[in-house]
Design an enzyme around this catalytic site. Structure first.
Site, PDB file in Angstrom:
ATOM      1  CB  CYS A 217      32.162  56.270 -52.642  1.00 56.32           C
ATOM      2  SG  CYS A 217      31.776  54.572 -53.108  1.00 56.32           S
TER       3      CYS A 217
ATOM      4  CD  GLU B  20      25.912  57.744 -53.912  1.00 56.41           C
ATOM      5  OE1 GLU B  20      26.431  58.823 -53.644  1.00 56.41           O
ATOM      6  OE2 GLU B  20      26.564  56.713 -54.184  1.00 56.41           O
TER       7      GLU B  20
ATOM      8  CG  ASN C 129      27.907  61.238 -50.181  1.00 55.17           C
ATOM      9  OD1 ASN C 129      28.558  61.245 -49.141  1.00 55.17           O
ATOM     10  ND2 ASN C 129      27.647  60.137 -50.861  1.00 55.17           N
TER      11      ASN C 129
ATOM     12  CG  ASN D   6      28.668  53.140 -47.833  1.00 55.40           C
ATOM     13  OD1 ASN D   6      28.060  52.474 -47.001  1.00 55.40           O
ATOM     14  ND2 ASN D   6      29.243  54.295 -47.540  1.00 55.40           N
TER      15      ASN D   6
ATOM     16  CE  LYS E 192      29.937  59.612 -54.379  1.00 52.51           C
ATOM     17  NZ  LYS E 192      29.212  58.476 -53.768  1.00 52.51           N
TER      18      LYS E 192
ATOM     19  CD  GLU F  26      29.654  57.095 -50.054  1.00 50.95           C
ATOM     20  OE1 GLU F  26      29.839  55.856 -50.178  1.00 50.95           O
ATOM     21  OE2 GLU F  26      29.227  57.802 -50.982  1.00 50.95           O
TER      22      GLU F  26
HETATM   23  N1  CDT Z   1      28.792  55.081 -52.847  1.00 50.97           N
HETATM   24  C1  CDT Z   1      29.241  54.927 -54.108  1.00 50.97           C
HETATM   25  O1  CDT Z   1      29.624  55.881 -54.776  1.00 50.97           O
HETATM   26  N2  CDT Z   1      29.212  53.662 -54.590  1.00 50.97           N
HETATM   27  C2  CDT Z   1      29.534  53.328 -55.941  1.00 50.97           C
HETATM   28  C3  CDT Z   1      28.779  52.092 -56.304  1.00 50.97           C
HETATM   29  C4  CDT Z   1      28.811  51.838 -57.742  1.00 50.97           C
HETATM   30  S1  CDT Z   1      27.739  52.803 -58.673  1.00 50.97           S
HETATM   31  C5  CDT Z   1      26.198  52.150 -58.395  1.00 50.97           C
HETATM   32  C6  CDT Z   1      31.020  53.076 -56.152  1.00 50.97           C
HETATM   33  O2  CDT Z   1      31.579  53.624 -57.101  1.00 50.97           O
HETATM   34  O3  CDT Z   1      31.618  52.280 -55.414  1.00 50.97           O
END
Ligand code: CDT
Length: 307
Positions: free
Chosen positions: A169, A143, A107, A194, A124, A47
């Site tokens: 993600c 985000e 995204n 990420n 996304k 991502e």
């Molecule tokens: N990039 C992304 O979606 N990261 C989220 C982080 C947790 S929510 C703050 C994930 O689900 O891994």
């Protein structure tokens, strides 16, 4: 005839704020060449693979963040990646921040075939984190400020001799993501991520990040009889430690390859798409065993309703 896709999960180490697009594209091309030497048909990148994970900072005026977004794909900076992939006859999946001509911010992840054509674009669906500045956090996860959720949902595309889907993600934590693709006969799901190790709203989850990562992708693969390719951007990026542990998961739910660093690292697997039918034709024969007539709440309701 067996249907094999040899896949490379091209995990990346951190991309710092001052790393240029062309520096990053050089790293992507290096991973692509490694994948070619390993006989891959398809390479999956993480991502937001072209930039640092910029939602960790807040800006008062969102246009100050425009430079993190791509307004065209390929762009002059990413064209060398497209050219090299076409030359090597290898496909790829790439995540990036997209700014559309009419000002929408997504995204996004694209799937590029071996002839260099973009066969699919996914935006996304599940946007995690927060929409406003939260100055007391050690870092932001804004985000919801930087991206709008896709209304297009989860598609499945014929590509690489199979039926491929994408998610990004946070989507991987939601069973609905996999099932909507499962109901379209998906055989391989490509997912970049990420994931900061420190989960600010509940730090007790920090130690479980790796467990939750494999838990959700292994379950999603097994319950839908699909390959799942999960690819991290890991390591310490601008002081924030992020999970590596990229995985290639079989339709059985078993992990067949896993990254062991948090740096640029390619893992590969020969993925037999016919393995999917062992699950979708037996235990998870949806047509025979599913009960949509009692699942109404799944689509008619968002949050919990207690009668
Ligand atoms: N990039 C992304 O979606 N990261 C989220 C982080 C947790 S929510 C703050 C994930 O689900 O891994």
């Amino acid at each position: 005839m067996s249907r094999i896709i040899t896949v490379g999960a091209a995990q990346m180490g951190p991309i710092q704020k001052d790393h240029s697009r062309s520096d990053v594209v050089e790293r992507l091309i290096d991973l692509l060449r490694q994948a070619h030497r390993s006989g891959c048909d398809l390479v999956v990148f993480p991502e937001l693979a072209l930039t640092t994970f910029f939602p960790r900072w807040f800006v008062d005026d969102i246009t100050q963040a425009d430079h993190w977004y791509e307004t065209e794909m390929p762009s002059p900076a990413t064209q060398p990646l497209f050219d090299e992939a076409k030359k090597l006859k290898i496909g790829f999946c790439l995540g990036y921040a997209e700014l559309t001509p009419d000002g929408h911010r997504f995204n996004t992840q694209i799937l590029v075939e071996r002839d260099g054509s973009v066969v699919a674009k996914y935006r996304k669906v599940h946007i995690p984190g927060h929409e406003h500045n939260e100055p007391n956090r050690p870092f932001q996860h804004a985000e919801r400020y930087y991206f709008e959720p896709s209304m297009e949902g989860f598609g499945v595309w014929k590509a690489f001799g199979g039926r491929l889907g994408m998610m990004i993600c946070n989507d991987r934590r939601w069973p609905e993501s996999y099932r909507v693709m499962g109901l379209q006969g998906v055989e391989m799901i490509l997912c970049g991520y990420n994931t900061p190790i420190h989960y600010v709203p509940d730090p007790s989850q920090d130690i479980l990040q790796g467990f939750h990562n494999s838990l959700v992708m292994q379950s999603g693969a097994y319950q839908n009889g699909s390959w799942v390719i999960g690819v991290a951007k890991g390591g310490v990026e601008e002081g924030v430690d992020s999970l590596g542990q990229s995985v290639i998961v079989a339709p059985s739910g078993q992990i067949v390859a896993q990254a062991f660093t948090t740096d640029d690292e390619l893992i590969t697997a020969r993925c037999d798409l016919d393995w999917c039918a062992k699950y979708t034709g037996t235990l998870f024969d949806f047509d025979r065993y599913r009960r949509p007539e009692v699942y109404g709440r799944i689509t008619s309701q968002r949050g919990v309703v207690i009668d």
